[in-house]
Design a protein around this motif. Structure first.
Motif, mmCIF file in Angstrom:
data_model
loop_
_atom_site.group_PDB
_atom_site.id
_atom_site.type_symbol
_atom_site.label_atom_id
_atom_site.label_comp_id
_atom_site.label_asym_id
_atom_site.label_seq_id
_atom_site.Cartn_x
_atom_site.Cartn_y
_atom_site.Cartn_z
ATOM 1 N N ASP A 238 27.061 -0.850 28.744
ATOM 2 C CA ASP A 238 26.327 -0.182 27.667
ATOM 3 C C ASP A 238 27.265 0.714 26.873
ATOM 4 O O ASP A 238 27.251 0.724 25.641
ATOM 5 N N MET A 239 28.083 1.468 27.602
ATOM 6 C CA MET A 239 28.951 2.431 26.939
ATOM 7 C C MET A 239 29.978 1.728 26.066
ATOM 8 O O MET A 239 30.216 2.129 24.933
ATOM 9 N N LYS A 240 30.561 0.688 26.609
ATOM 10 C CA LYS A 240 31.559 -0.069 25.843
ATOM 11 C C LYS A 240 30.918 -0.612 24.555
ATOM 12 O O LYS A 240 31.520 -0.558 23.486
ATOM 13 N N SER A 241 29.713 -1.110 24.683
ATOM 14 C CA SER A 241 29.012 -1.638 23.514
ATOM 15 C C SER A 241 28.793 -0.545 22.483
ATOM 16 O O SER A 241 29.088 -0.719 21.296
ATOM 17 N N LEU A 242 28.287 0.570 22.952
ATOM 18 C CA LEU A 242 27.978 1.680 22.059
ATOM 19 C C LEU A 242 29.238 2.170 21.348
ATOM 20 O O LEU A 242 29.224 2.470 20.149
ATOM 21 N N MET A 243 30.336 2.228 22.103
ATOM 22 C CA MET A 243 31.605 2.718 21.555
ATOM 23 C C MET A 243 32.105 1.871 20.391
ATOM 24 O O MET A 243 32.718 2.387 19.471
ATOM 25 N N TRP B 126 21.142 -9.691 25.107
ATOM 26 C CA TRP B 126 20.799 -8.874 26.276
ATOM 27 C C TRP B 126 21.299 -7.445 26.125
ATOM 28 O O TRP B 126 20.554 -6.479 26.305
ATOM 29 N N LEU B 127 22.565 -7.305 25.741
ATOM 30 C CA LEU B 127 23.174 -5.978 25.591
ATOM 31 C C LEU B 127 22.459 -5.169 24.502
ATOM 32 O O LEU B 127 22.133 -3.988 24.697
ATOM 33 N N VAL B 128 22.220 -5.794 23.374
ATOM 34 C CA VAL B 128 21.568 -5.099 22.261
ATOM 35 C C VAL B 128 20.130 -4.738 22.643
ATOM 36 O O VAL B 128 19.644 -3.660 22.299
ATOM 37 N N PRO C 37 27.568 -1.235 10.484
ATOM 38 C CA PRO C 37 26.670 -2.118 11.233
ATOM 39 C C PRO C 37 27.217 -3.535 11.235
ATOM 40 O O PRO C 37 27.894 -3.956 10.294
ATOM 41 N N LEU C 38 26.954 -4.260 12.303
ATOM 42 C CA LEU C 38 27.520 -5.597 12.464
ATOM 43 C C LEU C 38 26.446 -6.597 12.862
ATOM 44 O O LEU C 38 25.479 -6.246 13.530
ATOM 45 N N PRO C 39 26.626 -7.859 12.460
ATOM 46 C CA PRO C 39 25.687 -8.909 12.886
ATOM 47 C C PRO C 39 25.931 -9.267 14.348
ATOM 48 O O PRO C 39 27.021 -9.040 14.882
ATOM 49 N N MET C 40 24.929 -9.835 14.974
ATOM 50 C CA MET C 40 25.016 -10.237 16.376
ATOM 51 C C MET C 40 26.261 -11.096 16.622
ATOM 52 O O MET C 40 26.983 -10.885 17.599
ATOM 53 N N GLY C 41 26.489 -12.040 15.749
ATOM 54 C CA GLY C 41 27.629 -12.942 15.915
ATOM 55 C C GLY C 41 28.953 -12.190 15.920
ATOM 56 O O GLY C 41 29.851 -12.504 16.717
ATOM 57 N N GLY C 42 29.065 -11.206 15.034
ATOM 58 C CA GLY C 42 30.279 -10.396 14.978
ATOM 59 C C GLY C 42 30.497 -9.630 16.265
ATOM 60 O O GLY C 42 31.626 -9.489 16.745
ATOM 61 N N LEU C 43 29.400 -9.159 16.849
ATOM 62 C CA LEU C 43 29.494 -8.433 18.110
ATOM 63 C C LEU C 43 29.964 -9.347 19.234
ATOM 64 O O LEU C 43 30.762 -8.937 20.082
ATOM 65 N N ALA C 44 29.476 -10.580 19.224
ATOM 66 C CA ALA C 44 29.903 -11.540 20.248
ATOM 67 C C ALA C 44 31.414 -11.716 20.194
ATOM 68 O O ALA C 44 32.080 -11.820 21.228
ATOM 69 N N GLU C 45 31.938 -11.706 18.971
ATOM 70 C CA GLU C 45 33.380 -11.881 18.819
ATOM 71 C C GLU C 45 34.123 -10.637 19.311
ATOM 72 O O GLU C 45 35.073 -10.731 20.093
ATOM 73 N N ILE C 46 33.682 -9.474 18.863
ATOM 74 C CA ILE C 46 34.335 -8.224 19.258
ATOM 75 C C ILE C 46 34.245 -8.000 20.757
ATOM 76 O O ILE C 46 35.198 -7.613 21.405
ATOM 77 N N TRP C 47 33.077 -8.230 21.304
ATOM 78 C CA TRP C 47 32.873 -7.982 22.731
ATOM 79 C C TRP C 47 33.393 -9.131 23.578
ATOM 80 O O TRP C 47 33.369 -9.065 24.800
#
Lengths: 147, 147
Positions: free
Chosen positions: B44-49, B75-77, B56-66
């Motif tokens: 959770d913390m890593k995601s929030l950081m 699930w994380l969001v 703001p980022l799209p879900m797909g962008g987050l998948a790439e970053i994370w």
DNA sequence: TATTGTTATACTCTATAACTATA
DNA sequence: TATAGTTATAGAGTATAACAATA
């Protein structure tokens, strides 16, 4: 100048730590890469890394170092043992304890990981000789000599 | 002096990187501590950081970053959303995409995490003013200004 | 009886595959 | 038809609880 000066130094320390943090995060993918290259999970690699050559450790000690449950240590050590990287030795004094020691293959694997992991990231090429010397001196002061 | 000098610098860089690595490892428990204090999992913390305030980022962008699967991003969001730290906004151009943005509570939580996480470890007190100044300058050179 | 480590089991996190809704 | 995200499901990793061997 006492209190004010101290605050300035704390601010500098905070700034330095923050930058170091970001630098590490920008290079965190390297750990995954190396693990993948050696067909190890990040967990396996972390376990292997914290087993010193001349410093075999009991299962319980590993649970403390790895900050996980004893049952998980059993699982992790099983994995490394299957690959031939560690072996369990029965304790000489207390026959209940099992000492986990690196095998020659484990020592070699650990050395290979270190070689790859300690390749400096490209950002170091931004630093000239003076800066590199300063940085090494500074870090030597912060990191205790023996692990 | 060309080749020889370069080798010396590579050795210095390697030494510095190795020390930095050890320093980070010696302080890695701090992340877990802060997460635990805020009743967040490390995930959770890593995601929030990695969710910037104005970014703001799209879900797909987050998948790439994370560096994880899209289903895991869901699930994380979901988790962060349940806690009121983020919200999904429907994309203005393409109604399929969901933009993930920090809420005021999320911004506050992120700031609190930063405050605690960027408290410099005790080893920084070993450094005098000159060393701290040098260290900040060196790290500024290695870490790109904007994130 | 207390302690070290293992086994049996359940829970969390992550991924793969099938699905819904837009495009 | 292709793409963004979700849901259903399976797999990896971790912990809790019951157990065996030794102290």
């Amino acid at each position: 100048m006492g209190a004010t000066s101290e605050t300035v130094e704390q601010q500098l320390a905070r700034e330095a730590w923050k930058l170091m943090f970001e630098f590490i995060r920008a290079n965190s993918h390297r750990v995954m890469e190396v693990a993948s290259e050696m067909s190890l999970t990040p967990g396996d690699m972390k376990s292997l890394m914290s087993l010193g050559e001349g410093h075999p450790l009991p299962m319980g000690g590993l649970a403390e170092i790895w900050n996980c449950d004893a049952s998980n240590v059993t699982w992790l050590v099983d994995r490394l043992e299957e690959r031939g990287y560690v072996e369990r030795q029965v304790g000489t004094k207390d026959r209940r304890v099992k000492i986990v020691a690196l095998t020659p293959a484990g020592i070699a694997a650990r050395a290979a990981i270190h070689d790859r992991l300690f390749e400096p990231p490209e950002q170091f090429s931004e630093l000239d000789h003076t800066m590199l010397t300063e940085l090494v001196a500074i870090l030597h002061r912060m990191v205790p000599p023996a692990a």
